[in-house]
Motif scaffolding. Structure first.
Motif, short mmCIF file in Angstrom:
data_model
loop_
_atom_site.label_atom_id
_atom_site.label_comp_id
_atom_site.label_asym_id
_atom_site.label_seq_id
_atom_site.Cartn_x
_atom_site.Cartn_y
_atom_site.Cartn_z
N LEU A 1 0.86 -1.19 0.00
CA LEU A 1 0.00 0.00 0.00
C LEU A 1 0.89 1.24 0.00
CD1 LEU A 1 -2.67 1.59 0.42
CD2 LEU A 1 -2.35 1.25 2.88
N SER A 2 0.64 2.15 -0.95
CA SER A 2 1.37 3.42 -0.98
C SER A 2 0.38 4.57 -1.09
CB SER A 2 2.35 3.45 -2.17
OG SER A 2 1.65 3.43 -3.40
N VAL A 3 0.61 5.61 -0.29
CA VAL A 3 -0.24 6.81 -0.27
C VAL A 3 0.67 8.01 -0.43
CG1 VAL A 3 -1.86 8.18 1.06
CG2 VAL A 3 -1.92 5.69 1.23
N PHE B 1 -9.16 -8.42 -0.13
CA PHE B 1 -9.06 -9.43 0.93
C PHE B 1 -10.11 -10.52 0.76
CE2 PHE B 1 -7.06 -5.67 2.69
CZ PHE B 1 -5.91 -6.19 3.29
N LYS B 2 -11.24 -10.19 0.14
CA LYS B 2 -12.29 -11.18 -0.07
C LYS B 2 -11.95 -12.15 -1.20
CE LYS B 2 -16.22 -8.34 1.44
NZ LYS B 2 -17.47 -7.65 0.97
N TYR B 3 -11.40 -11.61 -2.29
CA TYR B 3 -11.26 -12.41 -3.51
C TYR B 3 -9.82 -12.56 -4.00
CZ TYR B 3 -16.17 -11.03 -3.53
OH TYR B 3 -17.48 -10.79 -3.17
N GLY B 4 -8.88 -11.79 -3.46
CA GLY B 4 -7.53 -11.81 -3.99
C GLY B 4 -6.67 -12.93 -3.43
N GLU B 5 -5.70 -13.34 -4.23
CA GLU B 5 -4.70 -14.31 -3.80
C GLU B 5 -3.53 -13.52 -3.22
OE1 GLU B 5 -2.69 -16.70 -2.43
OE2 GLU B 5 -4.14 -17.89 -3.58
N LEU B 6 -3.38 -13.57 -1.90
CA LEU B 6 -2.40 -12.73 -1.21
C LEU B 6 -1.26 -13.52 -0.58
CD1 LEU B 6 -4.92 -10.32 0.58
CD2 LEU B 6 -3.84 -10.06 -1.66
N ARG B 7 -1.17 -14.80 -0.92
CA ARG B 7 -0.13 -15.65 -0.33
C ARG B 7 1.09 -15.82 -1.23
NH1 ARG B 7 -1.33 -16.91 5.15
NH2 ARG B 7 -3.59 -17.07 5.36
N ARG B 8 1.04 -15.31 -2.43
CA ARG B 8 2.13 -15.53 -3.38
C ARG B 8 3.09 -14.34 -3.35
NH1 ARG B 8 -1.22 -17.08 -8.70
NH2 ARG B 8 0.83 -16.74 -9.66
N LYS B 9 4.31 -14.57 -2.87
CA LYS B 9 5.28 -13.49 -2.75
C LYS B 9 5.67 -12.92 -4.11
CE LYS B 9 7.36 -15.11 1.56
NZ LYS B 9 8.62 -15.53 2.25
N GLU B 10 5.63 -13.77 -5.12
CA GLU B 10 6.03 -13.30 -6.44
C GLU B 10 4.98 -12.42 -7.12
OE1 GLU B 10 4.21 -17.44 -7.00
OE2 GLU B 10 5.41 -16.32 -5.52
N ASP B 11 3.74 -12.45 -6.61
CA ASP B 11 2.66 -11.65 -7.19
C ASP B 11 1.89 -10.91 -6.10
OD1 ASP B 11 2.88 -12.36 -10.00
OD2 ASP B 11 2.25 -14.37 -9.39
N PRO B 12 2.51 -9.94 -5.46
CA PRO B 12 1.82 -9.22 -4.38
C PRO B 12 0.71 -8.32 -4.92
CG PRO B 12 3.88 -8.14 -4.89
CD PRO B 12 3.87 -9.42 -5.69
N ALA B 13 -0.32 -8.14 -4.12
CA ALA B 13 -1.36 -7.16 -4.46
C ALA B 13 -0.77 -5.77 -4.26
CB ALA B 13 -2.59 -7.37 -3.58
N LYS B 14 -1.12 -4.85 -5.13
CA LYS B 14 -0.59 -3.49 -5.05
C LYS B 14 -1.73 -2.47 -5.03
CE LYS B 14 3.67 -4.70 -7.51
NZ LYS B 14 4.54 -4.43 -8.68
N ILE B 15 -1.66 -1.56 -4.06
CA ILE B 15 -2.64 -0.48 -3.94
C ILE B 15 -1.88 0.83 -3.94
CG2 ILE B 15 -4.49 0.52 -2.55
CD1 ILE B 15 -4.67 -2.22 -1.12
N SER B 16 -2.18 1.69 -4.89
CA SER B 16 -1.53 2.99 -4.98
C SER B 16 -2.61 4.08 -4.93
CB SER B 16 -0.73 3.10 -6.28
OG SER B 16 -0.26 4.42 -6.47
N ILE B 17 -2.46 5.01 -3.99
CA ILE B 17 -3.40 6.13 -3.85
C ILE B 17 -2.59 7.42 -3.89
CG2 ILE B 17 -5.18 7.22 -2.43
CD1 ILE B 17 -5.56 4.48 -1.05
#
Length: 246
Positions: free
Chosen positions: A143-145, A167-183
């Motif tokens: 997460l970046s703001v 958090f409901k639908y994303g795959e967040l356990r894979r280090k090689e493919d992290p979820a990214k949120i930019s605001i």
């Protein structure tokens, strides 16, 4: 022996307090989402003025009733924090963050139907942090703001609803493919970008009720001053939300 017994007692109070506070927080968020849905329904169906007045009266009464438990819980959390922090500063900080999350759940929009963007972004940062704590910091989410946040206002429950979907639908356990949120905010223009992998068998609500309500609320408050774009396939999801806040 006495210190060990006191630590056990306060740990018990600590976890009971967390459970009660989290339950209240979930109920409060559901209540605010319901109010948002009612707002859309009223405008769409052109309910008579008298019915609107009755609905407002009902909401005001419900909100006043909801104030009883929050004050009790905040005072209890403050008491528990003072004692828990003696044994664990980390646990004390978690309690403070949970208290801030609950305060957001109770925040009422101003006359313009908006809240301070800074307040919502603080809630989002705490929300992401507490979810990381729940899963022993094993979630891969960045997460970046950035930008000119102070003084900006936004309608509530837009950004956080989109992030909750990760958090409901994303795959967040894979280090090689992290979820990214930019605001980011620049010259009164907000840009939210989300990318993540999907969990197998799960689909984001791109065309579901939740996303339709978000689009309707954005149409109502920002009209042509926003764009919401979504690209997805069976494995990946990407979202771009632009809003002119001025």
């Amino acid at each position: 022996m006495g210190d060990f017994f006191r630590e056990g007692v306060w740990r018990g109070f600590y976890f009971m307090g967390l459970g009660s506070a989290y339950g209240f927080f979930v109920s409060s968020i559901r209540y605010k989402n319901k109010i948002a849905e009612l707002e859309i329904g009223k405008l769409q169906n052109q309910i008579a003025l008298k019915e609107l007045e009755n609905e407002k009266l009902f909401s005001d009464i419900a909100f006043l009733k909801a104030q009883i438990n929050p004050h009790f819980i905040f005072n209890t959390l403050s008491l528990i924090h003072n004692d828990v922090a003696r044994f664990s500063e980390e646990a004390g900080e978690r309690l403070l963050m949970l208290s801030d999350v609950m305060r957001f759940a109770l925040e009422e929009p101003g006359a313009d139907g908006k809240i301070d963007l800074e307040f919502e972004l603080t809630y989002i940062e705490n929300y992401v942090f507490l979810n990381q704590e729940r899963f022993n910091k094993e979630l891969n989410i960045h997460l970046s703001v950035s930008g000119e946040i102070s003084g900006m206002r936004i309608i509530p429950l837009i950004i956080i609803t989109l992030i909750e979907n990760i958090f409901k639908y994303g795959e967040l356990r894979r280090k090689e493919d992290p979820a990214k949120i930019s605001i980011s905010v620049e010259n009164g223009e907000l840009l939210l970008m989300i990318t993540n992998k999907k969990r197998s068998g799960n689909h984001f609500e791109s065309f579901g009720i939740g996303m339709k309500n978000i689009r309707k609320r954005l149409d109502l408050h920002y009209m042509s001053n926003y764009t919401l774009e979504i690209e997805q396939d069976l494995e990946a999801y990407a979202l771009r939300l632009y809003i002119n806040l001025l």
